[in-house]
Design a protein around this motif. Structure first.
Motif, mmCIF file in Angstrom:
data_model
loop_
_atom_site.group_PDB
_atom_site.id
_atom_site.type_symbol
_atom_site.label_atom_id
_atom_site.label_comp_id
_atom_site.label_asym_id
_atom_site.label_seq_id
_atom_site.Cartn_x
_atom_site.Cartn_y
_atom_site.Cartn_z
ATOM 1 N N VAL A 232 80.809 -7.405 -36.994
ATOM 2 C CA VAL A 232 80.751 -8.449 -35.980
ATOM 3 C C VAL A 232 80.843 -7.799 -34.605
ATOM 4 C CG1 VAL A 232 81.840 -10.513 -35.044
ATOM 5 C CG2 VAL A 232 81.787 -10.144 -37.522
ATOM 6 N N GLN A 233 79.908 -8.140 -33.755
ATOM 7 C CA GLN A 233 79.943 -7.675 -32.360
ATOM 8 C C GLN A 233 80.144 -8.882 -31.462
ATOM 9 O OE1 GLN A 233 76.925 -6.655 -34.285
ATOM 10 N NE2 GLN A 233 78.394 -5.177 -35.086
ATOM 11 N N LEU A 234 80.981 -8.708 -30.460
ATOM 12 C CA LEU A 234 81.288 -9.794 -29.533
ATOM 13 C C LEU A 234 80.883 -9.394 -28.128
ATOM 14 C CD1 LEU A 234 84.856 -10.730 -30.817
ATOM 15 C CD2 LEU A 234 82.685 -11.770 -31.446
ATOM 16 N N GLN A 235 80.199 -10.288 -27.452
ATOM 17 C CA GLN A 235 79.735 -10.039 -26.090
ATOM 18 C C GLN A 235 80.249 -11.158 -25.196
ATOM 19 O OE1 GLN A 235 77.844 -7.330 -25.005
ATOM 20 N NE2 GLN A 235 78.177 -8.092 -22.930
ATOM 21 N N ALA A 236 81.165 -10.818 -24.300
ATOM 22 C CA ALA A 236 81.749 -11.808 -23.396
ATOM 23 C C ALA A 236 81.077 -11.740 -22.033
ATOM 24 C CB ALA A 236 83.247 -11.574 -23.252
ATOM 25 N N CYS A 237 80.965 -12.894 -21.409
ATOM 26 C CA CYS A 237 80.409 -12.936 -20.059
ATOM 27 C C CYS A 237 80.935 -14.176 -19.351
ATOM 28 C CB CYS A 237 78.891 -12.946 -20.093
ATOM 29 S SG CYS A 237 78.171 -14.371 -20.894
ATOM 30 N N GLY A 238 80.646 -14.262 -18.058
ATOM 31 C CA GLY A 238 81.015 -15.440 -17.286
ATOM 32 C C GLY A 238 82.105 -15.219 -16.268
ATOM 33 N N GLY A 239 82.687 -14.027 -16.251
ATOM 34 C CA GLY A 239 83.721 -13.754 -15.275
ATOM 35 C C GLY A 239 83.160 -13.644 -13.870
ATOM 36 N N GLY A 240 84.056 -13.551 -12.910
ATOM 37 C CA GLY A 240 83.622 -13.418 -11.526
ATOM 38 C C GLY A 240 84.756 -13.669 -10.569
ATOM 39 N N LEU A 241 84.389 -13.814 -9.304
ATOM 40 C CA LEU A 241 85.348 -14.079 -8.233
ATOM 41 C C LEU A 241 85.270 -15.546 -7.854
ATOM 42 C CD1 LEU A 241 87.322 -13.156 -5.986
ATOM 43 C CD2 LEU A 241 85.290 -12.608 -4.612
ATOM 44 N N VAL A 242 86.416 -16.205 -7.824
ATOM 45 C CA VAL A 242 86.452 -17.621 -7.502
ATOM 46 C C VAL A 242 87.696 -17.902 -6.670
ATOM 47 C CG1 VAL A 242 87.671 -18.227 -9.629
ATOM 48 C CG2 VAL A 242 86.259 -19.943 -8.490
ATOM 49 N N GLN A 243 87.612 -18.900 -5.831
ATOM 50 C CA GLN A 243 88.774 -19.297 -5.035
ATOM 51 C C GLN A 243 89.737 -20.118 -5.881
ATOM 52 O OE1 GLN A 243 87.257 -21.293 -1.516
ATOM 53 N NE2 GLN A 243 87.342 -19.382 -0.349
ATOM 54 N N ALA A 244 90.983 -20.094 -5.482
ATOM 55 C CA ALA A 244 91.987 -20.902 -6.171
ATOM 56 C C ALA A 244 91.545 -22.366 -6.175
ATOM 57 C CB ALA A 244 93.340 -20.760 -5.480
ATOM 58 N N GLY A 245 91.732 -23.005 -7.326
ATOM 59 C CA GLY A 245 91.295 -24.376 -7.502
ATOM 60 C C GLY A 245 89.907 -24.510 -8.082
ATOM 61 N N GLY A 246 89.194 -23.407 -8.150
ATOM 62 C CA GLY A 246 87.838 -23.426 -8.663
ATOM 63 C C GLY A 246 87.789 -23.343 -10.180
ATOM 64 N N SER A 247 86.571 -23.243 -10.691
ATOM 65 C CA SER A 247 86.348 -23.231 -12.137
ATOM 66 C C SER A 247 85.412 -22.102 -12.535
ATOM 67 C CB SER A 247 85.735 -24.558 -12.600
ATOM 68 O OG SER A 247 86.591 -25.648 -12.333
ATOM 69 N N LEU A 248 85.573 -21.652 -13.758
ATOM 70 C CA LEU A 248 84.669 -20.703 -14.378
ATOM 71 C C LEU A 248 84.569 -21.058 -15.855
ATOM 72 C CD1 LEU A 248 85.736 -17.177 -12.994
ATOM 73 C CD2 LEU A 248 83.566 -18.343 -12.564
ATOM 74 N N ARG A 249 83.452 -20.710 -16.462
ATOM 75 C CA ARG A 249 83.316 -20.864 -17.905
ATOM 76 C C ARG A 249 82.941 -19.511 -18.503
ATOM 77 N NH1 ARG A 249 79.475 -24.458 -21.917
ATOM 78 N NH2 ARG A 249 77.871 -22.959 -21.275
ATOM 79 N N LEU A 250 83.791 -19.042 -19.361
ATOM 80 C CA LEU A 250 83.523 -17.804 -20.074
ATOM 81 C C LEU A 250 82.821 -18.120 -21.394
ATOM 82 C CD1 LEU A 250 86.927 -15.933 -19.622
ATOM 83 C CD2 LEU A 250 84.977 -16.052 -18.060
ATOM 84 N N SER A 251 81.934 -17.229 -21.781
ATOM 85 C CA SER A 251 81.241 -17.356 -23.061
ATOM 86 C C SER A 251 81.412 -16.071 -23.851
ATOM 87 C CB SER A 251 79.755 -17.618 -22.853
ATOM 88 O OG SER A 251 79.532 -18.808 -22.147
ATOM 89 N N CYS A 252 81.423 -16.214 -25.147
ATOM 90 C CA CYS A 252 81.516 -15.042 -26.023
ATOM 91 C C CYS A 252 80.595 -15.279 -27.202
ATOM 92 C CB CYS A 252 82.950 -14.832 -26.481
ATOM 93 S SG CYS A 252 83.151 -13.466 -27.649
ATOM 94 N N ALA A 253 79.556 -14.479 -27.290
ATOM 95 C CA ALA A 253 78.585 -14.610 -28.366
ATOM 96 C C ALA A 253 78.864 -13.576 -29.445
ATOM 97 C CB ALA A 253 77.177 -14.434 -27.818
ATOM 98 N N ALA A 254 78.889 -14.038 -30.667
ATOM 99 C CA ALA A 254 79.106 -13.151 -31.807
ATOM 100 C C ALA A 254 77.777 -12.862 -32.482
ATOM 101 C CB ALA A 254 80.066 -13.792 -32.800
ATOM 102 N N SER A 255 77.609 -11.634 -32.874
ATOM 103 C CA SER A 255 76.403 -11.248 -33.594
ATOM 104 C C SER A 255 76.805 -10.403 -34.791
ATOM 105 C CB SER A 255 75.439 -10.494 -32.682
ATOM 106 O OG SER A 255 76.062 -9.315 -32.177
#
Length: 121
Positions: A1-24
């Motif tokens: 199983v390989q896992l690939q995570a993405c979606g990180g970044g720089l955001v201001q306090a109060g903001g939102s992000l969505r991380l994804s992790c795809a398994a193969s």
């Protein structure tokens, strides 16, 4: 199983992000998925866990009500929706896969490479 995570970044306090992790690879449908994070100078901690069918979830107290873990088994992908982000959420976030519903690192056999989240104040 390989896992690939993405979606990180720089955001201001109060903001939102969505991380994804795809398994193969040969990914069992019963596999438990979790998100962990490691802040600078701190130990890695469990953030959220979801059971194989999404029926059971776990959240560390500090993210309850702000983060939501979900999964799409048809896409072999797990998500972490992060809302109302705080500077203390700054960390490298890792996804992991294992056979047991647990918040313990040792329960997970497979790990992604990590994606960095930075929350500015």
């Amino acid at each position: 199983v390989q896992l690939q995570a993405c979606g990180g970044g720089l955001v201001q306090a109060g903001g939102s992000l969505r991380l994804s992790c795809a398994a193969s690879g040969r990914t069992p449908s019963y596999i438990v998925m979790g998100w962990f994070r490691q802040a600078p100078g701190k130990e890695r901690e469990s953030v959220a866990v979801v059971s194989w069918n999404g029926a059971n979830t776990y959240y560390v107290d500090s993210v309850k009500g702000r983060f939501t873990i979900s999964r799409d088994n048809a896409k072999n992908t797990v998500y972490l929706q992060m809302n109302s982000l705080k500077p203390e959420d700054t960390a490298v976030y890792y996804c992991a896969a294992g056979g047991r519903f647990s918040a313990l690192e040792q329960s997970y056999d497979y790990w992604g490479q990590g994606t960095e989240v930075t929350v500015s104040s």
